[in-house]
Design a protein around this motif. Sequence first.
Motif, short mmCIF file in Angstrom:
data_model
loop_
_atom_site.label_atom_id
_atom_site.label_comp_id
_atom_site.label_asym_id
_atom_site.label_seq_id
_atom_site.Cartn_x
_atom_site.Cartn_y
_atom_site.Cartn_z
N GLU A 184 0.82 -1.21 0.00
CA GLU A 184 0.00 0.00 0.00
C GLU A 184 0.85 1.27 0.00
N LYS A 185 2.15 1.11 -0.24
CA LYS A 185 3.04 2.28 -0.25
C LYS A 185 3.05 2.99 -1.60
N ALA A 186 2.61 2.31 -2.68
CA ALA A 186 2.62 2.91 -4.02
C ALA A 186 1.51 2.33 -4.87
N MET A 187 0.98 3.14 -5.76
CA MET A 187 -0.07 2.69 -6.67
C MET A 187 0.04 3.43 -7.99
N SER A 188 -0.67 2.94 -9.00
CA SER A 188 -0.68 3.55 -10.32
C SER A 188 -2.11 3.88 -10.72
N ILE A 189 -2.30 5.05 -11.34
CA ILE A 189 -3.60 5.45 -11.85
C ILE A 189 -3.42 6.10 -13.22
N SER A 190 -4.52 6.15 -13.99
CA SER A 190 -4.57 6.93 -15.23
C SER A 190 -5.45 8.14 -15.00
N MET A 191 -5.24 9.21 -15.79
CA MET A 191 -6.06 10.40 -15.64
C MET A 191 -6.41 11.03 -16.97
N HIS A 192 -7.62 11.61 -17.02
CA HIS A 192 -8.08 12.41 -18.16
C HIS A 192 -8.11 13.86 -17.72
N PRO A 193 -7.34 14.74 -18.39
CA PRO A 193 -7.23 16.13 -17.94
C PRO A 193 -8.32 17.07 -18.46
N GLY A 194 -9.24 16.56 -19.31
CA GLY A 194 -10.16 17.44 -20.00
C GLY A 194 -9.51 17.95 -21.27
N THR A 195 -10.19 18.86 -21.96
CA THR A 195 -9.63 19.46 -23.17
C THR A 195 -8.85 20.70 -22.77
N VAL A 196 -7.56 20.67 -23.03
CA VAL A 196 -6.66 21.71 -22.53
C VAL A 196 -6.06 22.47 -23.71
N LYS A 197 -5.85 23.75 -23.53
CA LYS A 197 -5.29 24.61 -24.58
C LYS A 197 -3.81 24.32 -24.77
N THR A 198 -3.53 23.25 -25.48
CA THR A 198 -2.16 22.90 -25.84
C THR A 198 -2.11 22.63 -27.34
N GLY A 199 -0.90 22.45 -27.86
CA GLY A 199 -0.77 22.16 -29.28
C GLY A 199 -1.46 20.88 -29.68
N LEU A 200 -1.57 19.93 -28.74
CA LEU A 200 -2.22 18.66 -29.03
C LEU A 200 -3.67 18.84 -29.47
N SER A 201 -4.38 19.78 -28.84
CA SER A 201 -5.82 19.93 -29.08
C SER A 201 -6.19 21.18 -29.88
N LYS A 202 -5.19 21.94 -30.33
CA LYS A 202 -5.46 23.24 -30.93
C LYS A 202 -6.47 23.18 -32.08
N GLU A 203 -6.38 22.13 -32.89
CA GLU A 203 -7.25 21.99 -34.05
C GLU A 203 -8.73 21.88 -33.66
N PHE A 204 -9.00 21.52 -32.40
CA PHE A 204 -10.37 21.22 -31.98
C PHE A 204 -10.93 22.24 -31.00
N TRP A 205 -10.21 23.33 -30.73
CA TRP A 205 -10.68 24.32 -29.78
C TRP A 205 -12.04 24.87 -30.15
N GLY A 206 -12.27 25.06 -31.45
CA GLY A 206 -13.53 25.66 -31.90
C GLY A 206 -14.73 24.79 -31.65
N ASN A 207 -14.50 23.49 -31.41
CA ASN A 207 -15.61 22.56 -31.20
C ASN A 207 -15.93 22.35 -29.72
N VAL A 208 -15.22 23.07 -28.85
CA VAL A 208 -15.38 22.89 -27.41
C VAL A 208 -15.95 24.16 -26.79
N LYS A 209 -16.96 24.00 -25.91
CA LYS A 209 -17.51 25.15 -25.21
C LYS A 209 -16.42 25.81 -24.38
N GLU A 210 -16.45 27.14 -24.32
CA GLU A 210 -15.39 27.89 -23.65
C GLU A 210 -15.16 27.42 -22.22
N GLU A 211 -16.26 27.11 -21.51
CA GLU A 211 -16.11 26.69 -20.12
C GLU A 211 -15.51 25.29 -19.98
N LYS A 212 -15.45 24.55 -21.08
CA LYS A 212 -14.87 23.20 -21.06
C LYS A 212 -13.48 23.16 -21.69
N LEU A 213 -12.95 24.34 -22.05
CA LEU A 213 -11.61 24.43 -22.64
C LEU A 213 -10.68 25.03 -21.59
#
Length: 269
Positions: A205-234
């Motif tokens: 119980e001293k260490a564990m592993s998890i995965s995470m979803h950060p949401g849609t973030v203003k980075t180069g990875l998602s730039k092409e899709f910013w226009g399809n995301v509501k402002e409050e979800k970007l």
Amino acid sequence: MQPWALVTPASRGIGMELARRLLQTTNVPVVATARKDLDQTRENVLKGLDGVREDRLGVVKVDVLGQGLMVADEQSISDAAEQVSKWYPRKEAYLHLSLCVPGILFPEKAPSQINYDDALRTFQTNTLGPMMLIKHFSSLLPRKSATLSGEKGLPAQAVWMNMSARVGSISDNGLGGWYSYRASKAAVNQVTKTFDNYLRMSSGEKAMSISMHPGTVKTGLSKEFWGNVKEEKLFSTEYAADKLMEVINSRGIDDRGKFWDWKGEEVPP
């Protein structure tokens, strides 16, 4: 024993903000990685952090892409782990928090748009990258016999976090598309679960592993899709880093091996 944190990569985007946040909200040393321009990465991470001791930040080279379409540069990962283990020897220190955030996206809307080389690079970065980081850095996590120090701003147990994405959830896939990205992130979740099963044996119980979803973030990875995301979800990278750390710090040992989003809600596999 001295706990320390790893953020890889941390040259830009969410990774850089996670490194900055750890320097601001904890007292532990932080190791940041970059493919190149290590001095520039160091400068960018420390910029504007008044009152933060610069010697708390170490920067090492890690290249999960390798050259061209060759396999990930495992030697750079091995060399980085060896270098860091000299900074923080196992008898004196342990890895308390690893934030593994490599990511690349080539969107495919139809099967005809799948490009072999792009798909290969997607798996190389998104799946093999975290897998090789686990291979070389996992031995620095605490074992069952370790005594954890209980530092402020960190989770109670050591955590290895792999960055995933909600589109990696098979049961949540109602739209299709993004074949290689979806598949690579689904594979990340399997790697996380498999690694956590290993940690149950090696770290208890001293260490564990998890995965995470950060949401849609203003980075180069998602730039092409910013226009399809509501402002409050970007999200800004700063906001995303804050929410990710809030969730990580609030996870208990019963949350191990699972996939969580930025709100602290479990994402189904």
